[in-house]
Write a protein that holds these residues in place. Structure first.
Motif, short mmCIF file in Angstrom:
data_model
loop_
_atom_site.label_atom_id
_atom_site.label_comp_id
_atom_site.label_asym_id
_atom_site.label_seq_id
_atom_site.Cartn_x
_atom_site.Cartn_y
_atom_site.Cartn_z
N GLY A 1 43.67 19.19 71.39
CA GLY A 1 42.78 20.33 71.59
C GLY A 1 42.77 20.79 73.04
O GLY A 1 42.89 21.99 73.32
N ILE A 2 42.65 19.85 73.95
CA ILE A 2 42.62 20.24 75.37
C ILE A 2 43.97 20.82 75.78
O ILE A 2 44.03 21.83 76.48
N LYS B 1 38.77 26.19 77.10
CA LYS B 1 38.87 27.62 77.38
C LYS B 1 37.63 28.16 78.09
O LYS B 1 37.68 29.22 78.71
N SER B 2 36.51 27.44 77.96
CA SER B 2 35.26 27.99 78.45
C SER B 2 35.03 27.68 79.93
O SER B 2 33.99 28.01 80.46
N LEU C 1 35.00 28.59 89.11
CA LEU C 1 35.26 27.22 89.55
C LEU C 1 36.76 27.01 89.76
O LEU C 1 37.20 26.38 90.73
N LEU C 2 37.53 27.55 88.81
CA LEU C 2 38.98 27.39 88.91
C LEU C 2 39.50 28.04 90.19
O LEU C 2 40.29 27.47 90.93
N ILE D 1 37.98 19.51 87.09
CA ILE D 1 37.18 20.64 86.61
C ILE D 1 37.26 20.79 85.10
O ILE D 1 36.25 20.75 84.40
N VAL D 2 38.47 20.91 84.58
CA VAL D 2 38.62 21.23 83.16
C VAL D 2 38.07 20.10 82.28
O VAL D 2 37.27 20.34 81.38
N LEU D 3 38.50 18.88 82.56
CA LEU D 3 38.08 17.78 81.70
C LEU D 3 36.56 17.61 81.68
O LEU D 3 35.96 17.62 80.61
#
Lengths: 263, 258, 361
Positions: free
Chosen positions: A90-91, A154-155, A160-161, A178-180
């Protein structure tokens, strides 16, 4: 001071809860006594008595804890594998565009088919034993976890990115820091959905072909027209489902708090 | 940007082609798996098309089975919406109702819909009624749950504003709380639809004379794996179509309210 | 630091999951050859008259003496036996009418008929059913019903088994097909309970003890399977081709030992009475002595004596049912030759020293 207030509220709530359950049981008992339903339905007293009894006197081959363990043994390994794989895929789908375009069509093909509908074919593929049950529970867990992990990844707040990029973080670092963490709450709600789906699916699978487990308890009640046994099975299924959900919520509370603090 | 889109589309097509090719390779070309375990894609497609007019081996065409399943699923589903949504709103709106009903609901919530099947058969007999009742049991939970959270989450500030302007409680509910909760309620209705669809398949696998679940069940013992797969595909496709219709309705309703 | 910990935790979960999966996997894959108990054979059957000889031989150590390591798995009907055969979870099976689907699929052999079970197989209705008012078939005076009363009714029964066969045969007597009646799929126990509760218009009975239970409840048989189908149902032994081809010697021994018991049962009712009663009750079927006696009277084990008769035809039930199911659309026409091609009388011919004729029209 805060604590006593909370405690009071809790006590109040449990009293209300207790009253409502009692009222429910009374209506049930009354209905069974006075109406035609009484011919087929036992009263709550009998069901509760039989439920307690089932911990000591076996139904079929096992007592109630035995059946519950069988069902859990079918759910948990497949649920864990399905969840882990679901999170990873999914990630990856949510974060890497090309992975998404490649896997999306395949995922969309399995997504709309309920795991229960896989039961007959999984029996042909994996036999009547545990293999087929693990397979469908795997699907039951995998599908919602992937969905939520995608939306989690995706959210991520683009701000932040950008910040991360501007401060010179490389892609790997951004992904990890960040993403995780950002996806964790989403993933957990997926895990929650997956857990109740898995539990429902194992019940269905056991109803369709097995010789033990909580689903078997209710389906075998049809053999002898034993409605009490069916209700005892429902009570067992409900309690275990409830405990699983509470445990998951606890875990989520702890892990998510930890994530937040780390951020 | 455009180049990326092209690559994406290419990859999507590639994945499907690859999937079917591997399936074809394993079955028809290399014959790694026997047809009873996995029929070739060609055979499945063939059976799928044939099933539209052929009643064999299960006594009904694909259309008949689909309509039978839809009829029962939608009956239970509509009842779930009619009862579940107002109940959820009512629970969230009225504190006393909440206190009494909530514990009971929490108690019944974790029981999966399929578990009710034998009991419903005893109470309603084997027919549309018992299956619709099972569908109802599965679909009503998300309806209640989401309406409940939707109302609970309507912003306090909006309520204060409404109260300051002298709205009655009923007006507050009708003009503030429900519209705010509508997206949540619609989510509940959407989740309920897939629950309903799952429940009907389970109910049909366990005791029925028609329906897609029945079709699969009949094909099981008689080595017609192709029909099993046709049934699964039909179930999936129906699920997709239903959710498309629903999101269309959702679009209309939620937008209209704004 | 924390990230590392998280990854460690994640990988631990992964390992745990993998080990679970592997443990499960290794438990699943029981290999069919080897072991010190001789050749391992996984046999599926039902806890009824079909399973009795196999269970008897197993309990009395007869397979072990012959150098076979037999594992017996019991199923409620023949339909799940087919699934288990298809999934290669069992190698041989004692089965009934459902076996024809496995033969038609082309991956099993028919190794021999060993028990004739026409009695007790039939369609039952309630005593107030309108079906009982009609007996319209001149050549089948015993059969009740008419086109009008039978069309569109719901019959409880187990799909893909003899239940379905007898129900459809009955419908065909009145010029109807299997698609003109509805079969409500249930296992046999629940079906009897549901019928008593008022569900369905008729029930297709899967043999003892259900026929006793139905008769005791006052229900009336409207169609006996032999009357409506013209086929005598011989239950027997089926084997996966792959297994049989690779283990000819072990299969021959298995057939030999099982038919030893069949011959014993064909001649000696007392042993069967005693043993069968125990076997059924142990497997959750409430059998009384009377029921057992009735069952003995109505079931004939087909051993050497029966097979020596000139009119005996090997595999007649299977071939007959295959033809029937093609007409009814349950078996595809191009699969039918598989049924005749899967007849393997050679095992029994070798054992009995007889020349058996395979059934054909």
């Amino acid at each position: 001071m805060m604590d006593t207030k909370k405690l009071k509220q809790l006590a109040k709530d449990s009293v209300y809860g207790l009253i409502s359950v009692c009222v429910f049981l009374c209506i049930w008992a009354f209905g069974v006594r006075t109406s035609d339903i009484g011919i087929v339905m036992p009263g709550p007293g009998k069901v509760i008595y039989e439920f307690i009894q089932s911990f000591f006197v076996p139904i079929g081959k096992y007592t109630m804890p035995g059946h519950i363990l069988w069902s859990l043994y079918r759910v948990l390994p497949a649920y864990i594998v399905g969840s882990v794989l679901g999170i990873v895929i999914g990630i990856a789908m949510g974060w890497f565009r090309y992975v998404n375009s490649f896997l999306r069509p395949l995922y969309e093909m399995i997504r709309p088919i309920p795991p229960i509908a896989w039961i007959p074919i999984s029996i042909v593929w994996f036999g009547i034993g545990e293999g087929s049950k693990w397979f469908i529970i795997f699907l039951a867990a995998f599908v919602p976890v992937v969905l939520n992990s995608i939306s989690g990844a995706k959210s991520v707040d683009p701000l932040l990115l950008k910040c991360g990029e501007m401060l010179g973080a490389d892609k790997k670092y951004i992904f990890r820091t960040i993403v995780l963490p950002y996806s964790v709450p989403y993933i957990f709600s997926g895990l929650q959905v997956a857990l109740s789906a898995s539990w429902a699916t194992v019940v269905a699978a056991e109803m369709i072909r097995s010789s033990e487990g909580v689903g078997w308890i209710i389906i075998s009640s049809m053999d002898t027209n034993n409605v009490t046994q069916s209700l005892v099975g429902i009570v067992g299924i409900g309690i275990v489902g409830f405990i699983l959900a509470v445990m998951m919520r606890e875990l989520e509370g702890r892990l998510c708090r930890w994530t937040v603090r780390e951020n | 940007m455009d180049k990326r889109k092209i690559i994406s589309a290419g990859l999507a097509i590639l994945s499907i082609v690859l999937f079917i090719f591997i399936w074809y390779l394993c079955t028809d070309v290399l014959e790694l798996v026997p047809a009873r375990t996995l029929p070739s894609p060609e055979k499945v497609l063939d059976s799928f098309i044939k099933k539209f007019h052929d009643k064999n081996p299960d006594g009904g065409t694909l259309i008949e089975h689909t309509l039978a399943s839809l009829q029962v699923a939608l009956t239970g589903y509509l009842w779930a919406i009619i009862i579940g949504v107002p109940l959820g709103i009512f629970m969230a709106w009225n504190r006393n109702v909440d206190k009494f009903v909530r514990p009971l609901f929490d108690l019944l919530k974790p029981i999966p819909g399929v578990a009710w099947i034998p009991l419903m058969i005893v109470i309603f007999g084997i027919g549309i009624k018992s299956k619709a009742a099972v569908v109802f049991c599965s679909a009503v939970v998300p309806c209640i749950l989401n309406s409940y959270t939707g109302i609970k989450q309507s912003k306090e500030v909006h309520m204060w504003v409404a109260r300051t302007f002298g709205a009655t409680r009923l007006q507050m509910l009708w003009t503030v709380a429900i519209p705010t909760a509508l997206p949540h309620i619609m989510t509940g209705i959407r989740v309920a639809l897939s629950s309903a669809w799952v429940a009907i398949v389970a109910a049909e696998l366990l005791g029925s004379t028609k329906g897609l679940g029945f079709m699969i069940q009949q094909s099981r013992g008689i080595y017609r794996t192709d029909i099993i797969i046709v049934g699964m595909l039909a179930i999936g496709i129906c699920g997709i179509i239903l959710s498309i219709i629903l999101s269309f309705i959702e679009h209309l309703v939620v937008k209209g309210r704004k | 630091m924390n990230i590392h910990r998280r990854f460690i935790a994640l990988s631990m979960i992964l390992c745990l999951a993998l080990s679970f999966a592997l443990a499960g996997g290794s438990g699943e894959s029981a290999d069919s050859a080897g072991g010190d108990g001789g050749t391992r054979i996984r046999v599926g059957t039902m806890p009824n008259h079909i399973g009795v000889p196999i269970q008897y031989a197993l309990v009395n150590g007869m397979y072990e003496e012959a150098g076979l390591d037999v594992e017996l798995i019991l199923f409620p009907t023949g339909a799940p036996i087919n699934e288990a055969l298809a999934a290669e979870q069992i190698d041989l099976a004692g089965t009934g009418g459902a076996g024809v689907f496995a033969l038609a699929a082309g991956d099993c052999y028919w190794l021999g008929d060993y028990v004739r079970t026409s009695d007790g197989l039939g369609v039952y209705v309630r005593p107030d059913s309108p079906i009982l008012d009609y007996q319209v078939l001149p050549d089948k005076p015993e059969v009740y019903g008419s086109k009008e009363t039978v069309e569109g009714i719901t019959i409880l029964g187990s799909l893909g088994t003899t239940d379905q066969f007898e129900a459809v045969c009955w419908a065909q007597c009145f010029g109807l097909t299997g698609n003109d009646i509805s079969i409500l799929n249930m296992d046999r126990g629940p079906a009897v309970q549901a019928f008593k509760m008022g569900e369905g218009d008729a029930i297709a009975c899967g043999g003892p003890p259900y026929n006793f239970e139905l008769e005791a409840a006052g229900f009336v048989e409207v169609a006996d399977i032999t009357d409506v189908s013209g086929v005598t149902i011989d239950d027997g032994m089926i084997g996966r081709k792959e297994f049989v081809d690779n283990n000819e010697e072990a299969v021959r021994k298995f057939v030999e030992v099982t038919y030893e018991v069949v011959d014993l049962f064909a001649e000696n009712d007392e042993i069967l009475y005693e043993f069968g009663l125990n076997f059924y009750n142990e497997n959750g079927k409430d059998y009384s002595g009377d029921m057992m006696q009735q069952e003995l009277d109505s079931k004939d084990y087909i051993g050497k004596a029966e097979m020596s008769k000139p009119e005996y035809r090997f595999g007649s039930a299977m071939v007959g049912m295959g033809d029937f199911y093609v007409l009814d659309g349950k078996i595809e026409a191009e699969m039918l030759p598989n049924v005749a091609a899967s007849m393997r009388p050679d095992f029994l011919e070798g054992i009995y020293g007889l020349d058996l004729t395979v059934y054909s029209e």
